[in-house]
Design a protein around this motif. Structure first.
Motif, PDB file in Angstrom:
ATOM      1  N   GLY A   1       0.845  -0.981  -0.146  1.00  0.00           N
ATOM      2  CA  GLY A   1       0.147  -0.112   0.300  1.00  0.00           C
ATOM      3  C   GLY A   1       0.909   0.850  -0.107  1.00  0.00           C
ATOM      4  O   GLY A   1       2.046   1.473  -0.223  1.00  0.00           O
ATOM      5  N   HIS A   2       0.084   2.336   0.330  1.00  0.00           N
ATOM      6  CA  HIS A   2       1.182   3.339   0.292  1.00  0.00           C
ATOM      7  C   HIS A   2      -0.151   4.783   1.440  1.00  0.00           C
ATOM      8  O   HIS A   2      -0.411   4.650   1.846  1.00  0.00           O
ATOM      9  CB  HIS A   2       0.303   3.882  -0.598  1.00  0.00           C
ATOM     10  N   GLY A   3       1.512   5.705   2.252  1.00  0.00           N
ATOM     11  CA  GLY A   3       0.576   6.495   2.606  1.00  0.00           C
ATOM     12  C   GLY A   3       0.083   5.844   3.959  1.00  0.00           C
ATOM     13  O   GLY A   3      -0.567   6.860   4.185  1.00  0.00           O
ATOM     14  N   CYS A   4       0.117   5.357   5.103  1.00  0.00           N
ATOM     15  CA  CYS A   4      -0.215   5.880   6.180  1.00  0.00           C
ATOM     16  C   CYS A   4       0.532   5.217   7.019  1.00  0.00           C
ATOM     17  O   CYS A   4       1.870   5.486   7.094  1.00  0.00           O
ATOM     18  CB  CYS A   4      -0.765   3.294   5.676  1.00  0.00           C
ATOM     19  N   LEU A   5      -0.081   5.956   7.974  1.00  0.00           N
ATOM     20  CA  LEU A   5       0.379   6.290   9.135  1.00  0.00           C
ATOM     21  C   LEU A   5      -0.345   6.034  10.653  1.00  0.00           C
ATOM     22  O   LEU A   5      -1.191   5.988  10.831  1.00  0.00           O
ATOM     23  CB  LEU A   5      -0.032   7.934   9.409  1.00  0.00           C
ATOM     24  N   VAL A   6       1.276   5.672  10.911  1.00  0.00           N
ATOM     25  CA  VAL A   6       1.036   5.035  13.068  1.00  0.00           C
ATOM     26  C   VAL A   6       1.214   6.967  13.763  1.00  0.00           C
ATOM     27  O   VAL A   6       2.440   6.889  13.963  1.00  0.00           O
ATOM     28  CB  VAL A   6       1.654   4.320  13.170  1.00  0.00           C
ATOM     29  N   GLU A   7       0.212   7.572  14.394  1.00  0.00           N
ATOM     30  CA  GLU A   7       1.064   8.678  14.665  1.00  0.00           C
ATOM     31  C   GLU A   7       0.556   8.314  16.603  1.00  0.00           C
ATOM     32  O   GLU A   7      -0.658   8.423  16.921  1.00  0.00           O
ATOM     33  CB  GLU A   7       0.363   9.983  13.929  1.00  0.00           C
ATOM     34  N   ARG A   8       1.105   9.453  17.458  1.00  0.00           N
ATOM     35  CA  ARG A   8       0.959  10.017  19.004  1.00  0.00           C
ATOM     36  C   ARG A   8      -0.308   7.865  19.215  1.00  0.00           C
ATOM     37  O   ARG A   8      -0.615   8.403  20.332  1.00  0.00           O
ATOM     38  CB  ARG A   8      -0.273  10.670  18.611  1.00  0.00           C
ATOM     39  N   CYS A   9       1.037   7.337  18.794  1.00  0.00           N
ATOM     40  CA  CYS A   9      -0.008   5.656  19.810  1.00  0.00           C
ATOM     41  C   CYS A   9       1.135   5.263  20.731  1.00  0.00           C
ATOM     42  O   CYS A   9       2.133   5.808  20.782  1.00  0.00           O
ATOM     43  CB  CYS A   9      -0.094   4.443  18.405  1.00  0.00           C
ATOM     44  N   HIS A  10       0.713   4.677  21.822  1.00  0.00           N
ATOM     45  CA  HIS A  10       1.037   4.102  22.895  1.00  0.00           C
ATOM     46  C   HIS A  10       1.563   2.545  22.375  1.00  0.00           C
ATOM     47  O   HIS A  10       0.131   1.690  23.147  1.00  0.00           O
ATOM     48  CB  HIS A  10       0.732   4.628  24.298  1.00  0.00           C
ATOM     49  N   VAL A  11       2.207   2.173  22.480  1.00  0.00           N
ATOM     50  CA  VAL A  11       2.338   0.308  22.132  1.00  0.00           C
ATOM     51  C   VAL A  11       3.667   0.481  23.350  1.00  0.00           C
ATOM     52  O   VAL A  11       4.679  -0.052  23.033  1.00  0.00           O
ATOM     53  CB  VAL A  11       2.805  -0.002  20.567  1.00  0.00           C
ATOM     54  N   HIS A  12       3.243  -1.351  24.352  1.00  0.00           N
ATOM     55  CA  HIS A  12       3.576  -1.996  25.012  1.00  0.00           C
ATOM     56  C   HIS A  12       3.412  -2.874  25.211  1.00  0.00           C
ATOM     57  O   HIS A  12       2.355  -3.555  24.940  1.00  0.00           O
ATOM     58  CB  HIS A  12       3.844  -0.636  25.677  1.00  0.00           C
ATOM     59  N   ASP A  13       4.205  -3.804  25.966  1.00  0.00           N
ATOM     60  CA  ASP A  13       3.913  -5.071  26.068  1.00  0.00           C
ATOM     61  C   ASP A  13       3.330  -5.785  24.908  1.00  0.00           C
ATOM     62  O   ASP A  13       2.878  -6.759  25.243  1.00  0.00           O
ATOM     63  CB  ASP A  13       3.231  -5.406  27.151  1.00  0.00           C
ATOM     64  N   THR A  14       4.468  -6.087  24.272  1.00  0.00           N
ATOM     65  CA  THR A  14       3.899  -6.710  22.877  1.00  0.00           C
ATOM     66  C   THR A  14       4.315  -8.037  23.126  1.00  0.00           C
ATOM     67  O   THR A  14       6.057  -8.052  23.354  1.00  0.00           O
ATOM     68  CB  THR A  14       4.373  -5.708  21.326  1.00  0.00           C
ATOM     69  N   GLY A  15       4.005  -9.265  22.181  1.00  0.00           N
ATOM     70  CA  GLY A  15       5.294 -10.466  22.367  1.00  0.00           C
ATOM     71  C   GLY A  15       6.332 -10.081  21.970  1.00  0.00           C
ATOM     72  O   GLY A  15       7.786 -11.206  21.485  1.00  0.00           O
ATOM     73  N   ALA A  16       6.640  -9.772  20.239  1.00  0.00           N
ATOM     74  CA  ALA A  16       7.393  -9.454  19.130  1.00  0.00           C
ATOM     75  C   ALA A  16       7.461  -7.885  18.975  1.00  0.00           C
ATOM     76  O   ALA A  16       7.805  -7.042  20.086  1.00  0.00           O
ATOM     77  CB  ALA A  16       6.939 -10.295  18.236  1.00  0.00           C
ATOM     78  N   MET A  17       7.282  -7.979  17.713  1.00  0.00           N
ATOM     79  CA  MET A  17       7.409  -6.605  17.748  1.00  0.00           C
ATOM     80  C   MET A  17       6.403  -5.208  18.200  1.00  0.00           C
ATOM     81  O   MET A  17       5.368  -5.880  18.268  1.00  0.00           O
ATOM     82  CB  MET A  17       7.328  -5.671  15.889  1.00  0.00           C
ATOM     83  N   GLY A  18       7.106  -3.895  17.865  1.00  0.00           N
ATOM     84  CA  GLY A  18       6.266  -2.884  18.404  1.00  0.00           C
ATOM     85  C   GLY A  18       5.272  -2.366  17.437  1.00  0.00           C
ATOM     86  O   GLY A  18       4.065  -2.512  16.865  1.00  0.00           O
ATOM     87  N   VAL A  19       6.227  -1.739  16.136  1.00  0.00           N
ATOM     88  CA  VAL A  19       5.440  -1.982  14.321  1.00  0.00           C
ATOM     89  C   VAL A  19       6.184  -1.584  13.600  1.00  0.00           C
ATOM     90  O   VAL A  19       6.884  -1.520  13.486  1.00  0.00           O
ATOM     91  CB  VAL A  19       4.666   0.121  14.472  1.00  0.00           C
ATOM     92  N   SER A  20       5.491  -2.663  12.862  1.00  0.00           N
ATOM     93  CA  SER A  20       6.436  -2.883  11.437  1.00  0.00           C
ATOM     94  C   SER A  20       5.987  -1.870   9.931  1.00  0.00           C
ATOM     95  O   SER A  20       4.752  -2.361   9.928  1.00  0.00           O
ATOM     96  CB  SER A  20       6.329  -4.322  11.153  1.00  0.00           C
ATOM     97  N   LEU A  21       6.159  -1.498   9.711  1.00  0.00           N
ATOM     98  CA  LEU A  21       6.302  -0.485   8.266  1.00  0.00           C
ATOM     99  C   LEU A  21       7.580  -1.505   7.123  1.00  0.00           C
ATOM    100  O   LEU A  21       8.068  -1.235   7.082  1.00  0.00           O
ATOM    101  CB  LEU A  21       6.664   1.129   8.192  1.00  0.00           C
ATOM    102  N   SER A  22       6.683  -1.844   6.098  1.00  0.00           N
ATOM    103  CA  SER A  22       6.908  -1.897   4.526  1.00  0.00           C
ATOM    104  C   SER A  22       5.786  -2.063   3.565  1.00  0.00           C
ATOM    105  O   SER A  22       4.973  -1.977   3.548  1.00  0.00           O
ATOM    106  CB  SER A  22       7.380  -4.032   5.011  1.00  0.00           C
TER     107      SER A  22
END
Length: 673
Positions: free
Chosen positions: A366-387
């Motif tokens: 895809g194109h032009g997706c945004l993760v903004e002002r998020c609080h990401v914690h206690d994940t089993g693996a990655m926090g945020v992945s963008l490809s």
């Protein structure tokens, strides 16, 4: 009649929900009904019903000008399956579809089953009491999950299938020994011995131990799991156990064995055994009986107790465009919280992602997706992945994670599951605060990603030979920019320690500019790569300031020779034709290099400030084939406002501009807080 007026009239006459949606959107509330109209006064009960209402509105009349909002009132919404959004659920750039948490409290989207506090009773079964340590026999409680209708127990340790227990939103610990940290392998039996990089080990998992603790685990051999770093400090794995011989003090690992083998002194712990349930917050699940055991971390009478159940993502957006998720708390899934695939203009804003067994948020394609002002914690693996993007044409995806707080990631998969992963072409990581992780913080592969103004600390705390920012083994992964990041207090007990910026195994064409690195074992490692630019960085109180080696001319020679992985990856892109040949002219004739392509050619190291740290270490080939000049090495503060408080603004009376005229001040005001 105006078009907008016609649409409202049409909606009123053909779709009872339409006029309300155009005026105020749809509404969802815990006390609502899916037979309702979705109005504020008559809300739906579930998100899937609201999704279907938006889909019906769009199909009949199109998304109205300005878009449509689904307002979700505070409360807990438990999902038995993913909330799946498709192209049919899309908005447009100027008329988005927005799912938004309403004011007044937390809106929790959960994949966990609730367990009432009164379901927990004292343990009376003599066989169970006999397995428990005498010190906790009156403190451990149990709950019958089958009686509560919970029958999917998943796997004790497999990522994405692992059930987890939460009390008051805190992750409980699967019963283990030692309760914190690791024990070590006393020795390995010589079945298939080998030596690599001068380090000896064995391919077969026959491990000797010290002490008598493992003898306790023999009756629970089927459930026992061992988790450890078996050969390298950057590769962890869970194992089942085939046998324990208390007389020989021998643990026999059940195949398949760890790919790198085993060696003396490496770290592991035991988990998923009832007999080790001996500390507040530890728990164990008897999967045959369907009984959960817990040493309560607090008085359970008013506690919120949940067990993760949903294996699929909480929300999937596949082919959806111009959809926004705003203000939600996503939690309690065994898998990933939110996945976006082949979406355009999808925005995840002001959300909390916590207590999930896999990744926080993943965006693929895809194109032009945004993760903004998020609080990401206690994940089993990655926090945020963008490809995303197209490497063949170097077309950027323009995905971005910005102004977010990501911490306590990689809880279950302890290596190569960082806070942020960037791959493909043209993703951005801007202004994020990242901390508390066992291995790398940022993994990037591909081209022309930008990572800037991030604050990262207390990562790499359990591993070794690791980078806070990490990439490696690809001449073609070029144009990536690491700029104005603050990195401090990173490192752990493993071999070779931590590097703040690790351009591993001939990584090339990276721009490392204006970063501030404090109290890391090695600030910057250029591992034999080419055409890297390392300029204007500030390095303070590091054991090694910077290393530039020539590994492509020695131990890594096989990887850069004919048939090696470096040439394989080179052949995978059109590096001799535009736009590659125009963007990266250094690649065009790389195979004709007279010193071989493995030579560290074209690196530039300039205008760096090194304070209370050793001078740059560089192989002679790196000096001969590159540029290392105009770097300041000093034991004194050259004019920064307050090094100890990480304030690297320049004082008015700073000597640095005179000592190093080419140095540009660090824009501290733009860094994440």
């Amino acid at each position: 009649m105006a078009i907008s007026t016609w649409l409202i009239v049409a909606a009123v006459t053909t779709l009872g929900l339409g006029a309300t949606a155009m005026a105020e959107g749809f509404h969802v509330a815990p006390g609502g009904s899916d037979r309702g109209r979705g109005t504020r006064q008559d809300p739906f009960a579930t998100l899937p019903r609201a999704r279907d209402a938006v889909r019906e509105l769009a199909r009949n009349h199109g998304v109205p000008p300005g878009g449509v909002t689904v307002w979700v009132r505070p409360g807990r919404y438990c999902l038995g399956e993913s909330l799946a959004l498709t192209p049919a659920d899309s908005g447009t750039e100027h008329a988005p579809v927005v799912y938004r948490a309403d004011r007044g409290g937390e809106v929790r989207i959960s994949g966990a089953a609730s367990i009432p506090p009164d379901a927990f009773r004292p343990v009376t079964d003599a066989r169970v009491l006999d397995r428990l340590d005498p010190s906790v026999r009156g403190r451990v409680l149990h709950a019958d999950l089958k009686a509560l209708g919970i029958e999917d127990y998943g796997d004790p340790v497999e990522l994405g299938r692992r059930a987890e227990l939460f009390v008051n939103d805190r992750v409980m610990t699967l019963a283990r020994w030692p309760n914190e940290g690791f024990t070590t392998v006393a020795d390995v039996l010589p079945n298939e011995p080998f030596t690599v990089h001068g380090i000896s080990g064995d391919k077969v998992g026959e491990l000797l131990y010290e002490g008598d603790r493992p003898a306790r685990w023999v009756p629970e051999l089927a459930s026992l799991r061992l988790h450890g770093y078996w050969f390298w400090d950057w590769s962890d794995q869970y194992h089942s156990v085939k046998a324990i011989d208390p007389e020989r003090k021998l643990l026999s690992i059940a195949p398949p064995y760890h790919g790198y083998g085993y060696r003396k002194g490496m770290r592991f712990y035991a988990c998923n055994v009832l007999c080790e349930l001996d500390a507040p917050g530890e728990w164990y699940l008897d999967r045959e009986a369907g009984v959960l055991y817990l040493y309560p971390p607090c008085d359970l009478a008013a506690a919120r107790i949940e067990l993760s159940v949903l294996r699929d993502p909480l929300v999937t957006l596949k082919g959806s465009s111009h959809v926004t998720l705003q203000g939600f708390t996503f939690e309690g899934a065994r898998g990933t919280a939110v996945t976006v695939e082949d979406g355009e203009g999808v925005r995840i804003v002001d959300c909390t992602v916590r207590n999930v067994g896999r990744d926080g948020i993943t965006v693929r394609g895809g194109h032009g997706c945004l993760v903004e002002r998020c609080h990401v914690h206690d994940t089993g693996a990655m926090g945020v992945s963008l490809s995303g993007g197209d490497r063949q044409t170097l077309t950027p995806c323009e995905h971005e994670v910005r102004d977010s707080h990501i911490h306590d990631f990689s809880r279950l998969k302890r290596t190569y599951a960082g806070a942020v992963h960037l791959s493909g072409v043209g993703a951005r990581m801007v202004g994020n605060s990242v901390h508390d992780g066992p291995h790398l913080a940022v993994l990037f592969t591909g081209n022309e990603h930008v990572m800037e103004y991030n604050r990262i600390h207390d990562v790499c705390v359990e591993t070794g030979d690791v980078g806070v920012f990490y990439t490696g083994r690809d001449w073609t992964a070029r144009g990536n920019v690491l700029r104005h990041n603050l990195i401090y207090d990173a490192g752990g007990p493993g071999l070779h320690g931590a590097q703040a910026i690790y351009l591993d195994d001939a990584a090339s064409g990276t721009i490392v500019q204006g970063n501030v690195i404090v109290r890391v074992q090695r600030a910057i490692q250029v591992g034999g790569g080419r055409d890297n630019r390392v300029e204007n960085n500030v390095i303070v109180d590091c054991r090694i300031s910077m290393s530039i080696d020539d590994r492509g001319l020695n131990w890594m020679k096989g990887h850069v020779s004919e048939g090696g992985v470096m040439r394989e990856r080179l052949a995978g892109v059109p590096y001799r034709t535009p736009p590659w040949s125009e963007r990266y002219p250094e690649l065009v004739n790389i195979l004709d290099d007279p010193q071989t392509p493995g030579a560290p050619r074209g690196n530039v190291v300039r205008n760096n400030v090194i304070v209370r740290s050793p001078d740059i270490q560089a192989a002679q080939a790196a000096r001969d084939l590159g540029t290392i000049e105009d770097n300041l090495v000093t034991d004194e503060n050259p004019g920064f406002a307050d090094i100890d408080k990480l304030d690297f603004r320049l004082r008015d009376d700073a000597e640095l501009p005179k000592l190093l005229p080419g140095f540009d001040p660090v824009p501290m005001d733009r860094l994440a807080r």
